[in-house]
Design a protein around this motif. Structure first.
Motif, PDB file in Angstrom:
ATOM      1  N   ILE A  29     -21.789   6.432  -0.454  1.00  0.00           N
ATOM      2  CA  ILE A  29     -20.365   6.699  -0.638  1.00  0.00           C
ATOM      3  C   ILE A  29     -19.669   5.401  -1.028  1.00  0.00           C
ATOM      4  CG2 ILE A  29     -18.241   7.498   0.466  1.00  0.00           C
ATOM      5  CD1 ILE A  29     -19.999   9.123   2.375  1.00  0.00           C
ATOM      6  N   ARG A  30     -18.888   5.470  -2.097  1.00  0.00           N
ATOM      7  CA  ARG A  30     -18.118   4.297  -2.546  1.00  0.00           C
ATOM      8  C   ARG A  30     -16.633   4.523  -2.322  1.00  0.00           C
ATOM      9  NH1 ARG A  30     -19.398   2.707  -8.509  1.00  0.00           N
ATOM     10  NH2 ARG A  30     -18.127   0.954  -7.889  1.00  0.00           N
ATOM     11  N   PHE A  31     -15.976   3.475  -1.837  1.00  0.00           N
ATOM     12  CA  PHE A  31     -14.521   3.440  -1.709  1.00  0.00           C
ATOM     13  C   PHE A  31     -14.029   2.364  -2.683  1.00  0.00           C
ATOM     14  CE2 PHE A  31     -15.856   5.017   2.440  1.00  0.00           C
ATOM     15  CZ  PHE A  31     -14.974   6.062   2.651  1.00  0.00           C
ATOM     16  N   PHE A  68     -10.882   0.257  -4.078  1.00  0.00           N
ATOM     17  CA  PHE A  68      -9.523  -0.193  -3.794  1.00  0.00           C
ATOM     18  C   PHE A  68      -8.911  -0.789  -5.045  1.00  0.00           C
ATOM     19  CE2 PHE A  68     -11.438   0.025   0.334  1.00  0.00           C
ATOM     20  CZ  PHE A  68     -10.414   0.285   1.220  1.00  0.00           C
ATOM     21  N   ARG A  69      -7.584  -0.768  -5.113  1.00  0.00           N
ATOM     22  CA  ARG A  69      -6.889  -1.429  -6.216  1.00  0.00           C
ATOM     23  C   ARG A  69      -5.766  -2.277  -5.637  1.00  0.00           C
ATOM     24  NH1 ARG A  69      -3.938   3.821  -8.833  1.00  0.00           N
ATOM     25  NH2 ARG A  69      -2.721   4.336  -7.022  1.00  0.00           N
ATOM     26  N   THR A  70      -5.366  -3.266  -6.411  1.00  0.00           N
ATOM     27  CA  THR A  70      -4.273  -4.130  -5.978  1.00  0.00           C
ATOM     28  C   THR A  70      -2.970  -3.373  -6.145  1.00  0.00           C
ATOM     29  OG1 THR A  70      -5.525  -6.072  -6.658  1.00  0.00           O
ATOM     30  CG2 THR A  70      -3.145  -6.348  -6.341  1.00  0.00           C
ATOM     31  N   GLN A  71      -2.271  -3.214  -5.044  1.00  0.00           N
ATOM     32  CA  GLN A  71      -1.014  -2.466  -5.047  1.00  0.00           C
ATOM     33  C   GLN A  71       0.170  -3.412  -5.160  1.00  0.00           C
ATOM     34  OE1 GLN A  71      -0.666   0.744  -5.244  1.00  0.00           O
ATOM     35  NE2 GLN A  71       1.549   0.675  -5.166  1.00  0.00           N
ATOM     36  N   ALA A  72       0.176  -4.404  -4.333  1.00  0.00           N
ATOM     37  CA  ALA A  72       1.226  -5.410  -4.312  1.00  0.00           C
ATOM     38  C   ALA A  72       0.509  -6.741  -4.135  1.00  0.00           C
ATOM     39  CB  ALA A  72       2.195  -5.140  -3.163  1.00  0.00           C
ATOM     40  N   PRO A  73       1.168  -7.832  -4.401  1.00  0.00           N
ATOM     41  CA  PRO A  73       0.486  -9.123  -4.240  1.00  0.00           C
ATOM     42  C   PRO A  73      -0.176  -9.253  -2.868  1.00  0.00           C
ATOM     43  CG  PRO A  73       2.642  -9.437  -5.236  1.00  0.00           C
ATOM     44  CD  PRO A  73       2.553  -7.986  -4.834  1.00  0.00           C
ATOM     45  N   GLY A  74      -1.489  -9.409  -2.879  1.00  0.00           N
ATOM     46  CA  GLY A  74      -2.237  -9.602  -1.652  1.00  0.00           C
ATOM     47  C   GLY A  74      -2.599  -8.346  -0.887  1.00  0.00           C
ATOM     48  N   LEU A  75      -2.204  -7.158  -1.374  1.00  0.00           N
ATOM     49  CA  LEU A  75      -2.502  -5.921  -0.659  1.00  0.00           C
ATOM     50  C   LEU A  75      -3.361  -4.990  -1.504  1.00  0.00           C
ATOM     51  CD1 LEU A  75       0.954  -5.099   0.968  1.00  0.00           C
ATOM     52  CD2 LEU A  75      -1.035  -6.146   2.050  1.00  0.00           C
ATOM     53  N   LEU A  76      -4.322  -4.374  -0.860  1.00  0.00           N
ATOM     54  CA  LEU A  76      -5.190  -3.397  -1.515  1.00  0.00           C
ATOM     55  C   LEU A  76      -4.926  -2.022  -0.933  1.00  0.00           C
ATOM     56  CD1 LEU A  76      -8.608  -5.297  -1.454  1.00  0.00           C
ATOM     57  CD2 LEU A  76      -6.991  -5.138  -3.337  1.00  0.00           C
ATOM     58  N   THR A  77      -4.952  -1.006  -1.800  1.00  0.00           N
ATOM     59  CA  THR A  77      -4.833   0.376  -1.350  1.00  0.00           C
ATOM     60  C   THR A  77      -6.054   1.152  -1.834  1.00  0.00           C
ATOM     61  OG1 THR A  77      -3.549   0.993  -3.298  1.00  0.00           O
ATOM     62  CG2 THR A  77      -2.316   0.388  -1.313  1.00  0.00           C
ATOM     63  N   LEU A  78      -6.388   2.190  -1.084  1.00  0.00           N
ATOM     64  CA  LEU A  78      -7.539   3.017  -1.446  1.00  0.00           C
ATOM     65  C   LEU A  78      -7.187   3.858  -2.657  1.00  0.00           C
ATOM     66  CD1 LEU A  78     -10.402   3.936  -0.771  1.00  0.00           C
ATOM     67  CD2 LEU A  78      -9.400   5.650   0.753  1.00  0.00           C
ATOM     68  N   HIS A  79      -7.988   3.715  -3.697  1.00  0.00           N
ATOM     69  CA  HIS A  79      -7.733   4.407  -4.953  1.00  0.00           C
ATOM     70  C   HIS A  79      -8.587   5.664  -5.101  1.00  0.00           C
ATOM     71  CE1 HIS A  79      -6.904   5.087  -9.166  1.00  0.00           C
ATOM     72  NE2 HIS A  79      -8.168   4.904  -9.463  1.00  0.00           N
ATOM     73  N   SER A  80      -9.900   5.540  -4.825  1.00  0.00           N
ATOM     74  CA  SER A  80     -10.775   6.702  -5.016  1.00  0.00           C
ATOM     75  C   SER A  80     -12.025   6.586  -4.159  1.00  0.00           C
ATOM     76  CB  SER A  80     -11.161   6.843  -6.488  1.00  0.00           C
ATOM     77  OG  SER A  80     -11.913   5.721  -6.917  1.00  0.00           O
ATOM     78  N   ARG A  81     -12.726   7.723  -4.070  1.00  0.00           N
ATOM     79  CA  ARG A  81     -13.983   7.819  -3.351  1.00  0.00           C
ATOM     80  C   ARG A  81     -14.984   8.538  -4.240  1.00  0.00           C
ATOM     81  NH1 ARG A  81      -9.529   8.611  -1.064  1.00  0.00           N
ATOM     82  NH2 ARG A  81      -9.265  10.825  -1.131  1.00  0.00           N
TER      83      ARG A  81
END
Length: 192
Positions: A169-171, A173-186
Motif C-alpha cells: 500500500i502506498r500513501f 503526500f503533496r506539499t500543501q503549504a510551506p513545510g506541510l504535507l497532506t495525504l493526496h492518494s492511496r
C-alpha cells in the motif's frame, strides 16, 4: 484473506476512517520532520487494526530466533486466541534503487517476523509513503521473497510463505503549504 484485504481497502479508500481518525493528514497537514510521519503511520495502522476488530500492538517484538530482534510497526492479534494475524511495516519511499532496497529489507523483516511467529500471520502489509509521486517499485522482488524466502542478517535462510498474502500500500503526500504535507492518494497492490 481476500475478505480482510477488501475490508482494509474499503476502510482506507471508501470510508471516513482517515478523516475521522487523523484529520491532520488533510488539514492543516503534517511537517516532514524527524519521524513524525512514521509515528502517525504506525498509529494509523494500529487504529485501523482496532477498527477492524483486532488487538493491534505497535512495535510488537517477534519471538527471539537466530538473527536480530525484529519489531513490526504494527501487529494485529486475534482477540480470542491472541495469535498474530497481520504484520505491518510502514516506511518512507523516495524511489530509485536505494528506496527499493529499503523496501526489500522491510519485506525481509516481515518474512522473518512471520516465520518466528509460526503459523499465525496470514497477511503481511508493506506500507510505503512518499513526498510527491515517485516511480513505483517493482513488486517482483517482493513476490520472489514471499515464495522462496530470504537470508537474514546472519545468513540464515528464512523460508518463504507461499500461503500468506502480501499487500503493498502506498500513501502519496503533496506539499500543501510551506513545510506541510497532506495525504493526496492511496494505491494498493496485492503481491501474492
Amino acid at each position: 484473506m481476500n475478505d480482510e484485504i477488501a475490508r482494509i481497502r474499503e476502510t482506507l479508500e471508501g470510508s471516513d476512517f482517515l478523516q475521522r481518525s487523523f484529520p491532520v493528514l488533510f488539514h492543516p497537514g503534517v511537517k516532514d520532520e524527524d519521524v513524525l510521519i512514521h509515528s502517525i503511520g504506525c498509529s494509523l495502522w494500529n487504529t485501523l487494526g482496532h477498527e477492524l476488530g483486532f488487538s493491534a500492538v505497535v512495535e510488537a517484538p517477534a519471538p527471539t530466533a537466530a538473527g536480530c530482534d525484529i519489531r513490526s510497526d504494527s501487529v494485529w492479534f486475534n482477540r480470542s486466541t491472541w495469535s498474530p494475524e497481520v504484520l505491518i511495516e510502514f516506511e518512507r519511499f523516495e524511489g530509485g534503487a536505494r528506496g527499493t532496497t529499503k523496501l526489500d529489507a522491510k519485506v525481509a523483516n516481515l518474512l522473518e517476523a512471520a516465520s518466528r511467529w509460526g503459523r499465525g500471520p496470514r497477511l503481511l502489509i508493506l506500507s510505503a509513503w512518499s513526498k510527491g509521486i515517485v516511480n513505483a517499485p517493482s513488486v517482483d522482488s517482493f513476490r520472489h521473497a514471499l515464495l522462496r524466502g530470504i537470508k537474514n542478517s546472519l545468513g540464515v535462510h528464512v523460508p518463504g510463505r507461499p500461503g500468506c498474502a502480501l499487500l503493498f500500500i502506498r500513501f502519496i503526500f503533496r506539499t500543501q503549504a510551506p513545510g506541510l504535507l497532506t495525504l493526496h492518494s492511496r494505491s494498493f497492490a496485492e503481491v501474492a
